[in-house]
Design an enzyme around this catalytic site. Structure first.
Site, mmCIF file in Angstrom:
data_model
loop_
_atom_site.group_PDB
_atom_site.id
_atom_site.type_symbol
_atom_site.label_atom_id
_atom_site.label_comp_id
_atom_site.label_asym_id
_atom_site.label_seq_id
_atom_site.Cartn_x
_atom_site.Cartn_y
_atom_site.Cartn_z
ATOM 1 N N ASP A 171 26.729 36.167 -40.993
ATOM 2 C CA ASP A 171 27.577 37.254 -41.530
ATOM 3 C C ASP A 171 26.761 38.408 -42.117
ATOM 4 O O ASP A 171 27.144 39.561 -41.983
ATOM 5 C CB ASP A 171 28.656 36.743 -42.501
ATOM 6 N N ASP A 210 33.106 34.268 -46.587
ATOM 7 C CA ASP A 210 33.864 33.370 -47.469
ATOM 8 C C ASP A 210 35.132 34.038 -47.981
ATOM 9 O O ASP A 210 36.203 33.435 -48.001
ATOM 10 C CB ASP A 210 32.998 32.945 -48.661
HETATM 11 C C1 GLA Z 1 27.176 31.478 -48.088
HETATM 12 C C2 GLA Z 1 27.511 32.960 -48.167
HETATM 13 C C3 GLA Z 1 28.171 33.443 -46.870
HETATM 14 C C4 GLA Z 1 27.319 33.044 -45.656
HETATM 15 C C5 GLA Z 1 26.937 31.563 -45.721
HETATM 16 C C6 GLA Z 1 25.972 31.161 -44.630
HETATM 17 O O1 GLA Z 1 28.351 30.726 -47.996
HETATM 18 O O2 GLA Z 1 28.386 33.209 -49.244
HETATM 19 O O3 GLA Z 1 28.374 34.830 -46.917
HETATM 20 O O4 GLA Z 1 26.195 33.849 -45.547
HETATM 21 O O5 GLA Z 1 26.346 31.221 -46.965
HETATM 22 O O6 GLA Z 1 26.569 31.254 -43.382
#
Ligand code: GLA
Length: 356
Positions: free
Chosen positions: A32, A166
């Site tokens: 992301d 997320d």
């Molecule tokens: C955490 C971050 C997300 C993403 C994941 C890895 O959850 O909050 O934004 O980068 O790690 O995919």
């Protein structure tokens, strides 16, 4: 001890209330913040926020699952991390020109914390949803805007330099489908889970101690790789052979991101659970070998999951360095599979989804 309700803490009833789910990412890890593609689904566990305006300038916050309270004003951020997520949402909304009265805020959550299931995003999205209702902001705050403000709260106010997966998942996904998201354009699609399958999530019991520092290091390596390749972000590399000339560890970091994006794009073409499982396995191997965010306990748990005939595929989920693994199972088999796997893995492990 039973958890204290809004009435127990503040007396009376809340003026507005809302909830939001945690999420588990099925595919598309560490993509992301490279403008790439992700494929999360919501989990059944949710965080509920209830609130009511209060006189004066002080905000009172109570988190029932922690039995902790915090007091703050909009001018003086709280110290406690859980309160910072809530403060961040208020602060970001205020920065949009919304006048926010002092509030009494009650939080209750059954989203597992600290295991990579985005309890913080659930808290942020539930807070912003409750504020949307209380302050009648339906016109200004759609679900994407909520996710964007929640991400900003997490980065600027809680100090976690995350991507947008997320918060978008908590704001837009449900627990019966998967949410395909292009994190650059925010184009998205709600898709059915692979036919005849269900999601299983097991906690490794290992705290994600290195997650913060290593996360920032990986981000920096990806940015360096993109700069060396002359692209805005690694999302712009579609031919994986292009990364071969990069110095290590950039070569392997970039190879993970490029192949992980390919896996997500393949996964949304309507493939069956068996092929989806193969992609999940390849994702874990790439996270372990190229991205180097796994640990022996996660590898072991993934190995035990993969050894079950009802499991199509399994991988670590979330940022890594501990936390949970996700598996795709034959529908109706997840609980039985988890019992066998946990018996072998040992008492550190626990079943998170389906919720017991
Ligand atoms: C955490 C971050 C997300 C993403 C994941 C890895 O959850 O909050 O934004 O980068 O790690 O995919």
């Amino acid at each position: 001890m039973s958890r204290k309700s809004f009435g127990d803490v503040f007396g009376g009833t809340p003026a507005a209330s809302a909830d939001a789910p945690g999420r588990v990412n099925l595919l598309g890890e560490h993509t992301d913040y490279n403008d790439g593609f992700v494929l999360p689904t919501a989990i059944p566990q949710r965080t509920r926020v209830q609130l009511r305006p209060a006189p004066g300038e002080r905000f009172s916050l109570y988190a029932a699952e922690l039995d902790e309270s915090a007091e703050f004003t909009l001018a003086a951020p709280p110290q406690d991390q859980f309160a910072r997520y809530v403060y961040g949402c208020l602060h970001q909304l205020q920065a949009q020109g919304v006048r926010i009265p002092a509030l009494q805020i009650h939080v209750d959550s059954d989203v597992p914390m600290g295991v990579g299931l985005s309890s913080s995003a659930a808290l942020e999205v539930a807070t912003l949803r409750a504020l949307r209702t209380l302050l009648q902001l339906t016109g200004e705050l759609d679900d994407v805007r909520i996710a964007q403000l929640a991400q900003r709260a997490e980065i600027e106010d809680a100090g976690v330099n995350c991507g947008i997966m997320d918060q978008m998942a908590s704001s837009l996904a449900d627990d019966t489908s998967m949410l395909f998201l292009d994190t650059r354009t925010l184009e998205r699609r709600v898709l059915p889970l692979p036919a005849g399958s269900e999601v299983l999530v097991i906690d490794s019991g290992m705290p994600r101690t290195l997650a913060g520092s290593a996360y920032n290091e990986r981000r920096a390596e990806c940015e360096a790789a993109a700069a060396a390749l002359g692209v805005k972000a690694l999302r712009d590399v579609s031919d994986v052979t292009r990364v071969e000339g990069l110095p290590e560890p950039m070569r392997r970091r970039a190879r993970h991101v490029v192949t992980e994006n390919e896996r997500v794009l393949r996964a949304i073409t309507g493939i069956g659970p068996a092929e989806f499982g193969v992609l999940m396995n390849a994702s874990h191997d790439s996270l372990r070998d190229d991205y180097e965010v796994s640990i022996p306990e996660l590898d072991r748990l993934v190995g035990l999951l993969r050894a079950q005939p009802e499991v199509h595929g399994a991988r670590l989920t979330g940022a890594g360095f501990g936390g949970a693994c996700v598996a795709l199972c034959r529908a109706g088999e997840a609980v039985a599979v988890s019992q066998r796997v946990l018996a072998e893995y040992g008492s550190r492990g626990r079943l998170l989804v389906p919720a017991g």
